[in-house]
Write a protein that holds these residues in place. Structure first.
Motif, PDB file in Angstrom:
ATOM      1  N   PRO A   1       9.755  -4.510  -9.017  1.00  0.00           N
ATOM      2  CA  PRO A   1       8.167  -3.906  -8.845  1.00  0.00           C
ATOM      3  C   PRO A   1       8.480  -2.659  -7.755  1.00  0.00           C
ATOM      4  O   PRO A   1       9.472  -2.728  -6.936  1.00  0.00           O
ATOM      5  N   LEU A   2       7.827  -1.929  -7.746  1.00  0.00           N
ATOM      6  CA  LEU A   2       7.641  -0.633  -6.862  1.00  0.00           C
ATOM      7  C   LEU A   2       7.660  -1.280  -5.519  1.00  0.00           C
ATOM      8  O   LEU A   2       8.057  -0.378  -4.506  1.00  0.00           O
ATOM      9  N   THR A   3       6.769  -2.270  -5.132  1.00  0.00           N
ATOM     10  CA  THR A   3       6.366  -2.609  -3.795  1.00  0.00           C
ATOM     11  C   THR A   3       7.633  -3.316  -3.343  1.00  0.00           C
ATOM     12  O   THR A   3       8.153  -3.155  -2.113  1.00  0.00           O
ATOM     13  N   ALA A   4       8.614  -4.016  -4.197  1.00  0.00           N
ATOM     14  CA  ALA A   4       9.829  -4.526  -3.709  1.00  0.00           C
ATOM     15  C   ALA A   4      10.825  -3.448  -3.455  1.00  0.00           C
ATOM     16  O   ALA A   4      11.725  -3.526  -2.510  1.00  0.00           O
TER      17      ALA A   4
ATOM     18  N   PHE B   1       2.626  10.626   7.977  1.00  0.00           N
ATOM     19  CA  PHE B   1       2.079   9.403   8.583  1.00  0.00           C
ATOM     20  C   PHE B   1       0.898   8.776   7.602  1.00  0.00           C
ATOM     21  O   PHE B   1       0.280   9.697   7.065  1.00  0.00           O
ATOM     22  N   SER B   2       0.669   7.503   7.608  1.00  0.00           N
ATOM     23  CA  SER B   2      -0.328   7.115   6.655  1.00  0.00           C
ATOM     24  C   SER B   2      -0.649   5.649   7.506  1.00  0.00           C
ATOM     25  O   SER B   2      -0.188   5.309   8.232  1.00  0.00           O
ATOM     26  N   THR B   3      -2.025   5.426   7.072  1.00  0.00           N
ATOM     27  CA  THR B   3      -2.556   3.968   7.526  1.00  0.00           C
ATOM     28  C   THR B   3      -3.407   3.406   6.151  1.00  0.00           C
ATOM     29  O   THR B   3      -4.007   4.136   5.395  1.00  0.00           O
TER      30      THR B   3
ATOM     31  N   LEU C   1      -0.346   1.130  -2.009  1.00  0.00           N
ATOM     32  CA  LEU C   1       0.946   0.558  -2.316  1.00  0.00           C
ATOM     33  C   LEU C   1       1.641   0.288  -1.054  1.00  0.00           C
ATOM     34  O   LEU C   1       2.300  -0.720  -1.119  1.00  0.00           O
ATOM     35  N   PHE C   2       1.510   1.042  -0.132  1.00  0.00           N
ATOM     36  CA  PHE C   2       2.353   0.449   1.168  1.00  0.00           C
ATOM     37  C   PHE C   2       1.921  -0.627   1.750  1.00  0.00           C
ATOM     38  O   PHE C   2       2.748  -1.505   2.099  1.00  0.00           O
ATOM     39  N   HIS C   3       0.557  -0.912   1.459  1.00  0.00           N
ATOM     40  CA  HIS C   3      -0.068  -1.991   1.999  1.00  0.00           C
ATOM     41  C   HIS C   3       0.375  -3.307   1.260  1.00  0.00           C
ATOM     42  O   HIS C   3       0.728  -4.298   1.679  1.00  0.00           O
TER      43      HIS C   3
END
Length: 447
Positions: free
Chosen positions: A8-11, A325-327, A358-360
């Motif tokens: 998975p992309l999150t992994a 940067f992101s949030t 996705l980052f979350h």
């Protein structure tokens, strides 16, 4: 044949992410990636998020102390930032950092008049107190909105060194007097032929000032090189600002490209100026993601826009490092309309299909994601997703249309720093809309 296992992309993100814990080693991997780069561009996904300002300051302090960076260049007007520059280098008239930040009077004041910038400027002054004058780190503005402030700065400089030249400059710049300080009114009238353009006068003044350079520099050292350089940058700003306010009425692409070209040219001029004084100089830039991420990897570039990040890569190649940067959610200091009071607004969770979502989903709250030099990660992330951009105005009700664009992240940035939940930056000039506190979680739907 055995079945192929798809990771998975999150992994993949979780494995590559470097958690941020607030320790002194948080950005070791980023400094290793930066190496001997000459330009490091540090972004922000909004102009009003505490964590973005705080972490840019943390990284910048290390770049100054460990990598020998000589200047901080920010998305601010040259004369306003110059007042801060003079204070941190102990050559100004202000007595405190708070006084030095007093030049930032134009909307949005909170962008540079906030608690995090105040603390960084105070740190920079303390750092410089232990340096020789020629080794003190400066604070410079790259933007071009200060047409009238820069006119005053040019005339003020010439009055000290060449009163006759000051009189000529005053005559040329009098072309703008009919509009007071309403730059947009001037731009509209000049673009549509309601008044004569001041373009020739602005160009003539810049050329005249440049012709005086050798003469002024030879007057027994009476005119420091820095002072002439600052005056020349203000004269160049007047020329580009005059054109900018006319192009505003031709469409977004023309004015955007002119503005970012000006900022990139000012950055290059800064580096050239420092190179003349001591060799290979390095500069760190603070601007919004939309300015420092490579436009060619976004819908902006597809529409014909370029930006500082793209131009820096074209100019400096591998020696330019772009950090976004992101949030995912939190609060932000922003306005509902241009020139409206600052408010503390709740930022909606990142939309489905966005990089923020996705980052979350990766399950790591705050992290650094280095991408340059990691082909496996670049290939895994090589897709188009939505990316959020909040400027000085935030309208949650129209967020998809007004605050998202498509981007290919690993080609836009060399690294990304993500904070899952963030807080609004604290303005030095508090307003009722900010002090009333955060809106409820259901804002703005009321559900």
């Amino acid at each position: 044949m055995p079945a192929t296992t798809t990771v998975p992309l999150t992994a993949t993100i979780r494995d590559a992410a470097r958690p941020l814990t607030g320790s002194a080693t948080d950005y070791d991997a980023l400094l290793e990636l930066i190496g001997e780069a000459r330009v490091v561009l540090l972004g922000e996904a909004s102009h009003g998020t505490h964590e973005f300002y705080r972490e840019r300051a943390r990284i910048t302090r290390r770049l100054i102390k460990e990598k020998g960076f000589v200047a901080v260049a920010v998305e601010a007007d040259w004369p306003d930032a110059d007042r801060v520059n003079r204070w941190v280098r102990d050559v100004g008239d202000d007595h405190t950092a708070l006084e030095a930040l007093g030049g930032f009077e134009r909307f949005p004041r909170w962008m540079w008049r906030n608690r995090d910038v105040l603390e960084f400027v105070e740190w920079l002054r303390r750092h410089n107190d232990f340096q020789r004058p020629e080794g003190r780190v400066g604070f410079y503005g790259l933007d071009l909105y200060s047409l009238f402030g820069s006119i005053e700065a040019v005339i003020g400089f010439l009055e000290k060194v060449d009163p006759e030249a000051a009189q000529r400059a005053r005559y040329r710049y009098s072309c703008f007097e009919d509009f007071g300080e309403d730059t947009q009114a001037y731009g509209y009238a000049a673009e549509f032929g309601l008044t004569r353009s001041c373009e020739d006068q602005a160009v003539q003044q810049l050329v005249d000032l440049q012709r005086q350079a050798a003469e002024l520099a030879s007057r027994d050292g009476q005119v420091p090189k820095d002072e002439f350089f600052y005056a020349e940058q203000n004269a160049r700003l007047v020329k580009n600002s005059e054109e900018y306010y006319r192009t505003m009425f031709r469409g977004r692409i023309s004015s955007w490209n002119l503005r970012d070209r000006h900022m990139a040219e000012t950055l290059e001029a800064l580096i050239a100026h420092f190179d003349q004084q001591g060799g290979r100089s390095k500069v760190v830039v603070w601007e919004h993601n939309s300015h420092i991420g490579d436009a060619r990897a976004t819908a902006m570039g597809d529409a014909g826009e370029w930006n500082v990040g793209q131009l820096s890569r074209e100019r400096f190649g591998e020696e330019a490092i772009l950090v976004g940067f992101s949030t995912y959610r939190g609060t932000v200091t922003a306005s509902s309309d241009w020139d409206a009071p600052a408010e503390r607004k709740r930022v909606r969770p990142g939309m489905q299909g966005s990089w923020e979502a996705l980052f979350h989903g990766a399950g790591t709250s705050d992290f650094l994601l280095p991408m340059r030099g990691d082909p496996r990660l670049i290939e895994a992330l090589n897709e188009v997703r939505l990316e959020r951009a909040i400027g000085v105005i935030y309208r949650p009700q129209t967020e998809r249309l007004s605050h998202y664009f498509e981007a290919r992240l690993p080609h836009q940035f060399d690294a990304v720093i993500h904070f899952d939940e963030t807080q609004a930056v604290e303005p030095l000039d508090r307003t009722p809309g900010w002090d009333l506190g955060e809106p409820p979680e259901t804002y703005p739907t009321g559900l």
